[in-house]
Design an enzyme around this catalytic site. Structure first.
Site, PDB file in Angstrom:
ATOM      1  N   GLY A  11       0.824  -1.215   0.000  1.00  0.00           N
ATOM      2  CA  GLY A  11       0.000   0.000   0.000  1.00  0.00           C
ATOM      3  C   GLY A  11       0.847   1.249   0.000  1.00  0.00           C
ATOM      4  O   GLY A  11       0.544   2.230   0.690  1.00  0.00           O
ATOM      5  N   GLY A  14      -0.223   5.082   0.225  1.00  0.00           N
ATOM      6  CA  GLY A  14      -1.098   5.564   1.288  1.00  0.00           C
ATOM      7  C   GLY A  14      -0.451   6.617   2.173  1.00  0.00           C
ATOM      8  O   GLY A  14       0.756   6.884   2.078  1.00  0.00           O
ATOM      9  N   PHE A  15      -1.233   7.197   3.056  1.00  0.00           N
ATOM     10  CA  PHE A  15      -0.783   8.306   3.898  1.00  0.00           C
ATOM     11  C   PHE A  15       0.415   7.909   4.762  1.00  0.00           C
ATOM     12  O   PHE A  15       1.482   8.545   4.721  1.00  0.00           O
ATOM     13  CB  PHE A  15      -1.957   8.772   4.762  1.00  0.00           C
ATOM     14  N   ARG A  36      -2.117  -0.287  -5.818  1.00  0.00           N
ATOM     15  CA  ARG A  36      -3.284  -0.697  -6.606  1.00  0.00           C
ATOM     16  C   ARG A  36      -3.439   0.181  -7.837  1.00  0.00           C
ATOM     17  O   ARG A  36      -3.822  -0.271  -8.888  1.00  0.00           O
ATOM     18  CB  ARG A  36      -4.554  -0.614  -5.752  1.00  0.00           C
ATOM     19  N   LYS A  42       2.471   7.729  -8.732  1.00  0.00           N
ATOM     20  CA  LYS A  42       3.580   8.311  -9.492  1.00  0.00           C
ATOM     21  C   LYS A  42       4.428   9.275  -8.659  1.00  0.00           C
ATOM     22  O   LYS A  42       5.635   9.394  -8.867  1.00  0.00           O
ATOM     23  CB  LYS A  42       3.050   9.033 -10.739  1.00  0.00           C
ATOM     24  N   LEU A  61      -4.486  -7.367  -2.643  1.00  0.00           N
ATOM     25  CA  LEU A  61      -4.537  -7.960  -1.307  1.00  0.00           C
ATOM     26  C   LEU A  61      -5.367  -9.233  -1.255  1.00  0.00           C
ATOM     27  O   LEU A  61      -5.084 -10.145  -0.471  1.00  0.00           O
ATOM     28  CB  LEU A  61      -5.118  -6.949  -0.307  1.00  0.00           C
ATOM     29  N   SER A  82      -4.392  -1.535   4.115  1.00  0.00           N
ATOM     30  CA  SER A  82      -5.625  -2.033   4.729  1.00  0.00           C
ATOM     31  C   SER A  82      -6.722  -1.032   4.439  1.00  0.00           C
ATOM     32  O   SER A  82      -6.461   0.172   4.324  1.00  0.00           O
ATOM     33  CB  SER A  82      -5.465  -2.185   6.244  1.00  0.00           C
ATOM     34  N   TYR A 158     -14.030  -0.451  11.248  1.00  0.00           N
ATOM     35  CA  TYR A 158     -12.577  -0.334  11.076  1.00  0.00           C
ATOM     36  C   TYR A 158     -11.856  -0.994  12.240  1.00  0.00           C
ATOM     37  O   TYR A 158     -10.941  -1.813  12.042  1.00  0.00           O
ATOM     38  CB  TYR A 158     -12.170   1.133  10.966  1.00  0.00           C
ATOM     39  N   LYS A 162      -9.383  -4.338  12.140  1.00  0.00           N
ATOM     40  CA  LYS A 162      -7.991  -4.344  12.593  1.00  0.00           C
ATOM     41  C   LYS A 162      -7.775  -5.359  13.721  1.00  0.00           C
ATOM     42  O   LYS A 162      -6.719  -6.000  13.801  1.00  0.00           O
ATOM     43  CB  LYS A 162      -7.578  -2.948  13.056  1.00  0.00           C
TER      44      LYS A 162
END
Length: 320
Positions: A11, A14-15, A36, A42, A61, A82, A158, A162
């Site tokens: 991932g 992601g942040f 993904r 980029k 995933l 995730s 969420y 987790k």
């Protein structure tokens, strides 16, 4: 500088993962990132060191074996990917739980095939603190687990995803003999490396630009994204790292965050009102990151994290 070490970050766009990629490159690692959407990723190729030491791979995933090729060439794996949110939750099992649990097991299965030296899994404080045991007189540490019934009652999909994913991961690595360390961050704020990857920052932006009219009555820990990324690296590099690591700064209530924003940014008209979800609110409790401090991490003050967050909003043209 780390010479010759190759690691995988799932991932990668992601942040949290993008900051992890950035810091790993700065430390001299060669990084194989899974993504993904190649278009959204980029910007990672512009990071310092990326031209020589970053390669991006498409991976799914939910597809067994999708990570085999990527992790085969790696000394270590950071599994960060995730599901984190959904605009409309119509099927929690399909939108949150299955991707989190099966995705984690698929990545670990690929690691088991090649006996990866160490896996660092990104879990969440949501796998720790969703329990009525979190009260002001208690120090909440890594021995706590969120209660599945409690998550379901609150429709906290969420946190449930987790919790189930982390439990499944521990069962799997115990069976296969893999070395795994888990990072459990609280609510993550901080500057973003890409305007489209805001994470939890979207709530801060919504309060400042006026698009958030009502905020939920919640109690939560907060921590800076750079600290979370560094926690992953310390957990990977330390021979003594073991088990779970809470990564958090102070535990606040929603109203505390609103008051802090009004104090730091009086030029913005923050008019949002608290919602009526009083049953969600619990008194602030003590969330211990002592175990992570013992590895050498000292988190930024939350005021500094917010300053950097808002500065990045302005840099990306998201806020005047």
């Amino acid at each position: 500088m780390v010479v010759g070490k190759t690691v995988c970050v799932t991932g990668a766009s992601g942040f949290i993962a993008s900051w992890l990629v950035k810091l790993l490159l700065e430390r001299g690692y060669t990084v194989r990132g899974t993504i993904r959407n190649p278009e959204k990723a980029k910007y990672l190729l512009q990071l310092p060191g990326a031209s020589d030491r970053l390669k991006l791979f498409s991976a799914n995933l939910l597809e067994p074996g999708s990570f085999d090729e990527v992790v085969a060439a790696c000394d270590g794996v950071f599994h960060v990917a995730s599901p984190t949110s959904a605009e409309a939750i119509t099927d929690p099992q399909a939108q949150f739980i299955l991707p989190a649990v099966n995705g984690t097991l698929n990545v670990l299965a690929s690691c088991a095939k090649v006996h990866t030296q160490r896996v660092v899994l990104t879990s969440s404080v949501g796998a720790i603190n969703r329990t009525p045991k979190c009260t002001p007189e208690i120090v909440v540490d890594e021995s706590f687990w969120s209660e599945e019934d409690y998550c379901q009652e609150r429709k906290d999909w969420y946190a449930l995803s987790k919790t189930l994913a982390e439990k499944a991961a521990w069962d799997f690595v115990k069976e296969k003999g893999l070395d795994m360390v888990v990072i459990n961050p609280s609510g993550v704020l901080g500057p973003t490396l890409q305007a489209s990857e805001l994470g939890t920052n979207k709530y801060i932006l919504g309060l400042l630009n006026g698009t958030m009219k009502v905020y939920p009555n919640l109690t939560f820990g907060v921590v800076g994204v750079k600290d979370v990324a560094m926690a992953h690296i310390l957990a990977y590099e330390s021979q003594h790292a073991t088990g779970r690591y809470i990564c958090s700064g102070p535990v606040l209530q929603s109203a505390d965050v609103v008051s802090l924003l009004k104090k730091l940014y009086p030029m913005y008209d923050i008019s949002a009102k608290v919602g009526d979800e009083a049953f969600h609110m619990v008194p602030p409790y003590n969330l211990s990151s002592q175990k992570l401090r013992d590895l050498g991490l000292h988190v930024q003050p939350i005021e500094d994290v917010i300053y950097e967050t808002v500065a990045s909003f302005k840099e990306w043209g998201l806020l005047d």
